[in-house]
Write a protein that holds these residues in place. Structure first.
Motif, PDB file in Angstrom:
ATOM      1  N   ALA A  46     -26.017   3.402  61.183  1.00 33.67           N
ATOM      2  CA  ALA A  46     -27.208   3.071  62.013  1.00 33.67           C
ATOM      3  C   ALA A  46     -28.537   3.983  62.077  1.00 33.67           C
ATOM      4  O   ALA A  46     -29.522   3.663  62.899  1.00 33.67           O
ATOM      5  N   HIS A  92     -25.223   8.006  58.988  1.00 33.28           N
ATOM      6  CA  HIS A  92     -24.791   6.740  59.440  1.00 33.28           C
ATOM      7  C   HIS A  92     -25.355   5.917  59.078  1.00 33.28           C
ATOM      8  O   HIS A  92     -26.533   5.455  59.098  1.00 33.28           O
ATOM      9  N   GLY A 120     -25.714   7.030  71.110  1.00 28.88           N
ATOM     10  CA  GLY A 120     -24.385   7.526  71.158  1.00 28.88           C
ATOM     11  C   GLY A 120     -23.553   7.349  69.812  1.00 28.88           C
ATOM     12  O   GLY A 120     -22.322   6.725  69.908  1.00 28.88           O
ATOM     13  N   LEU A 121     -24.028   7.965  68.739  1.00 26.83           N
ATOM     14  CA  LEU A 121     -23.314   7.881  67.537  1.00 26.83           C
ATOM     15  C   LEU A 121     -22.126   8.864  67.834  1.00 26.83           C
ATOM     16  O   LEU A 121     -21.996   9.826  68.213  1.00 26.83           O
ATOM     17  N   ARG A 122     -21.128   8.573  67.091  1.00 24.93           N
ATOM     18  CA  ARG A 122     -19.769   8.994  66.837  1.00 24.93           C
ATOM     19  C   ARG A 122     -19.587  10.619  66.159  1.00 24.93           C
ATOM     20  O   ARG A 122     -20.023  10.536  64.974  1.00 24.93           O
ATOM     21  N   ARG A 140     -18.409   4.937  54.271  1.00 26.89           N
ATOM     22  CA  ARG A 140     -19.106   6.090  54.909  1.00 26.89           C
ATOM     23  C   ARG A 140     -19.525   7.392  53.890  1.00 26.89           C
ATOM     24  O   ARG A 140     -20.642   7.927  54.073  1.00 26.89           O
TER      25      ARG A 140
END
Lengths: 122, 411
Positions: free
Chosen positions: B120, B118, B168-170, B182
């Protein structure tokens, strides 16, 4: 989850707020962004802030108050406003954050809000 | 073999082959990778304890997931259940008894890969995170391959898992619009794992990091292709890794000395891997979209033709490197382009490419200096060549490559 969008602004953008030639476009962009969030029903709370020249920083050191004119750190970008939004995950929060006008010339920091503390167990 | 031993072996096999799949199922629902890892370890331990006595369950994976979920619930209760954890618990109970039979167990590894890579998450920890969560590698092994202290690697992994949970990553697949970038992050992280097998190959004999993570990278690359068969770049990366791996045996001579591609004995190349690579590259090209990994694989494909045609198709290489340099002008690509131009006999064009590179990028970049030396030699500038070669030798970590360069300094 709740996330706070910390909307950073540059000095040039802060200046546009009070520039008759620029103010309409400036606020138009922000109002559109905020309106879209409101329409999506995700805003928990939020505000714009007055510029960093209005900031005062205070510290307590050895029992003495040290009051200082100006923001905590002298950065190129300063906090211009914040919103707390309720969305399922970070990816959704980032998708909103990137739509903020300031994302394209300054930055938006996204932070999860600390969940409420658990009540002391009985 | 006694049934008890067979049962213990079944537990070990499940641990080895199902680890990533089971962890992905647990983590996708709790978002808590660390707690899921603990729960899965506890489930494997329970299997080792109970299977030999009670027999292997009909569906070992479902048994392990159910046991791990119970462990997660108990752990959450034990902690006094913060409100946040209560939400996680609700999710867990929600899933209820979906995994009664094997076919019902979903494969959530792709979601896990996307979380690990990710944006992030700091880029330097994405690859280690994938290796640990999907393949179950321990921090010490990963640390060895990345040449960092095990404690440091352990801390980085813990920090990343904490961020995934807290921020809270998806745990879902990216939207169609986000998919290309991605996926690129996922593929880059896998390719970085493969890169360790080149950096670390120098390592002393018997060094855990010496072999690098080539097999792991190949496994992950195959996994992405199997889960996303329609993505051309996923096949492009798999083809690239297969081409590079096909030449592993030819890359060192009997004495362990480095053998450059041009001088390699093509009979040592793995035909099977080359054929498989060709298949993936052809399938990828049907989509008709440019991709960095497809382009790099196509370059390797040209090299793989040499034993068949008896010569290297320099014109094709020149075109492919031109395309790659235009789309992805990284320092590595540009230096490789210069080397290809030199091999094609155009030392002046090679020099022109090298001269456009920024001072800050080339200072510590060994391939630049090695290539520059070769370009100087081709242009008859012996003094400049020797100076560049000295710099290259000084920047080389791999003793075999250092020896190779020192040898060309003498000649």
């Amino acid at each position: 989850m709740q996330y706070m969008l910390l909307l950073n602004e540059t000095a040039e953008e802060f200046a546009k707020r009070n520039d008759p030639a620029e103010a309409e476009a400036y606020w138009g962009g922000w109002n559109a962004f905020i309106g879209a969030m409101a329409q999506a029903g995700i805003i928990v709370k939020g505000d714009g802030l007055q510029g960093p020249q209005t900031a005062t920083t205070v510290r307590l050191r050895d029992g003495k108050r040290a009051v200082q004119d100006g923001p905590f750190a002298d950065n190129k970008e300063q906090l211009g406003g914040y919103f707390v939004i309720e969305v399922p995950d970070l990816d959704a929060a980032l998708a909103w954050a990137v739509r903020a006008p300031s994302a394209s010339y300054a930055s938006v920091e996204v932070r999860p809000v600390l969940p409420p503390m658990a009540p002391p167990s009985a | 073999m006694s049934s008890a031993r067979a049962a213990a072996k079944a537990a070990e096999t499940a641990a080895r082959t199902s680890y990533g799949r089971l962890l992905a199922i647990l983590a996708a629902r709790t978002r808590d990778i660390a707690a899921s890892e603990d729960a899965l370890s506890a489930a494997f331990l329970a299997a080792l304890r109970t299977w030999p006595a009670r027999g292997v369950p009909d569906n070992p994976d479902a048994w392990l997931v159910a046991t791990a979920r119970n462990h997660l619930k108990n752990a959450a209760r034990h902690k006094g259940v913060a409100i946040e954890a209560a939400a996680d618990l609700a999710l867990l109970f929600d899933e209820g008894a979906v995994d009664e039979d094997a076919d019902a167990l979903p494969d959530d590894r792709l979601k896990l890969l996307f979380v690990c890579a990710h944006p992030a998450i700091d880029a330097s920890v994405r690859t280690p995170l994938m290796l640990q969560t999907v393949l179950g590698l321990d921090a010490a092994r990963i640390a060895a391959a990345f040449l960092v202290a095990p404690a440091t690697m352990g801390q980085r992994l813990v920090r990343a898992k904490t961020k995934i949970k807290a921020a809270g990553l998806r745990f879902e697949l990216p939207t169609q619009a986000d998919m290309p970038t991605r996926l690129e992050d996922v593929l880059d992280a896998i390719y970085a794992a493969y890169g360790t097998s080149w950096d670390a190959v120098a390592g002393a004999d018997g060094d855990a990091g010496a072999r690098g993570l080539a097999d792991e990278a190949l496994y992950l690359s195959r996994l992405v292709v199997s889960l996303l068969p329609q993505a051309p770049e996923a096949r492009g990366l798999l083809a690239l890794i297969l081409y590079c791996e096909s030449r592993r045996a030819a890359r060192r001579d009997a004495a362990g000395r480095f053998v450059p591609l041009k001088a390699q004995d093509a009979r040592l190349w793995s035909r099977d891997m080359i054929v498989e690579a060709e298949g993936h590259l052809t399938a990828a090209s049907r989509a008709g979209v440019f991709g960095r990994y497809q382009c790099e694989a196509a370059i390797q494909s040209v090299h793989a033709q040499r034993p068949i045609t008896g010569q290297t198709n320099h014109a094709a290489l020149r075109t492919l490197y031109g395309l790659l340099a235009q789309r992805c002008p990284s320092i590595g690509v540009l230096v490789a382009q210069a080397a290809a131009l030199l091999d094609a006999g155009d030392a002046d064009a090679a020099m022109a490419v090298l001269q456009r590179l920024a001072e800050a990028d080339i200072r510590g970049y060994q391939p630049y200096w090695a290539t520059l030396a070769a370009v100087h030699v081709a242009r008859g500038q012996r003094g400049e060549a020797a100076a560049a070669l000295h710099t290259a030798i000084g920047l080389t970590e791999d003793p075999a490559i250092r020896a190779f360069l020192a040898q060309s300094l003498e000649s």
